[in-house]
Scaffold this active site. Structure first.
Site, mmCIF file in Angstrom:
data_model
loop_
_atom_site.group_PDB
_atom_site.id
_atom_site.type_symbol
_atom_site.label_atom_id
_atom_site.label_comp_id
_atom_site.label_asym_id
_atom_site.label_seq_id
_atom_site.Cartn_x
_atom_site.Cartn_y
_atom_site.Cartn_z
ATOM 1 N N GLY A 1 21.080 24.055 -16.021
ATOM 2 C CA GLY A 1 22.333 24.785 -15.943
ATOM 3 C C GLY A 1 23.569 23.981 -16.287
ATOM 4 O O GLY A 1 24.684 24.498 -16.240
ATOM 5 N N SER B 1 14.653 15.809 -18.156
ATOM 6 C CA SER B 1 14.080 14.453 -18.284
ATOM 7 C C SER B 1 14.914 13.324 -17.684
ATOM 8 O O SER B 1 15.118 12.295 -18.319
ATOM 9 C CB SER B 1 13.758 14.150 -19.746
ATOM 10 O OG SER B 1 14.895 14.043 -20.538
#
Length: 176
Positions: A20, A90
């Site tokens: 987000g 990540s």
């Protein structure tokens, strides 16, 4: 230090941040701006690439595994002269180290966003579901993350002036 795009030498621009934070919005806009100058731009969105690579777990190990596969794919493309824009969560040191070791021409961008703002946005309802116990393995809630030592930090707590955010990244890229 600027990353160069020249003579079929590829580049990987790795945009990472929490769910987000606006990685995909910035990544798509960055790809479009790059395509105005060069034709060899590939945009790899985290969710879409995850689907392409197959189902992987969302726990820490699963996330690292898919990030390494994503990095290997970006390396494959960049070694053929492509400029690869990757958007992904990540946020783990193993991934940063792997990328810096294996990607020859690499630019890391951290898309920063305040957690309270992310909870407010919550487009996919990840944060609300994690906070209510409906789901687990959400980075920033029950999975710790490591802020990268990125070359560029883009503060996207306010969703304003996308062009300036893209320009900040482009200032670190030189096309010759």
């Amino acid at each position: 230090m600027k990353q160069l795009i020249k003579n079929n030498k590829g580049l990987v621009i790795w945009l990472c941040g929490l769910a987000g934070s606006g990685k995909s919005t910035i990544g798509r806009a960055l790809s479009e701006r790059l395509r105005e100058k060069i034709p060899n731009v590939v945009y790899l969105d985290g969710d879409e690439l995850r689907d392409l690579l197959g189902a992987y777990g969302y726990d820490r190990e699963g996330r690292i595994e898919v990030a390494i596969k994503r990095s290997k794919f970006a390396h494959f493309l960049s070694s053929q002269g492509q400029v690869v824009v990757v958007t992904t969560i990540s946020l783990f040191s193993e991934v940063y180290k792997y990328n810096r070791k294996t990607l020859e021409n690499y630019l890391e961008v951290y898309v920063e966003c305040d957690l309270e703002e992310l909870k407010r946005r919550d487009q996919k309802r990840l944060y609300s579901k994690a906070l209510s116990g409906e789901i687990s393995d959400v980075v920033g809630i029950d999975l710790d993350f490591e802020v990268p030592n990125a070359e560029i930090v883009v503060d996207n707590s306010l969703q304003n002036d996308l062009d300036k955010k893209v320009e900040k990244i482009l200032e670190s890229v030189e096309i010759i």
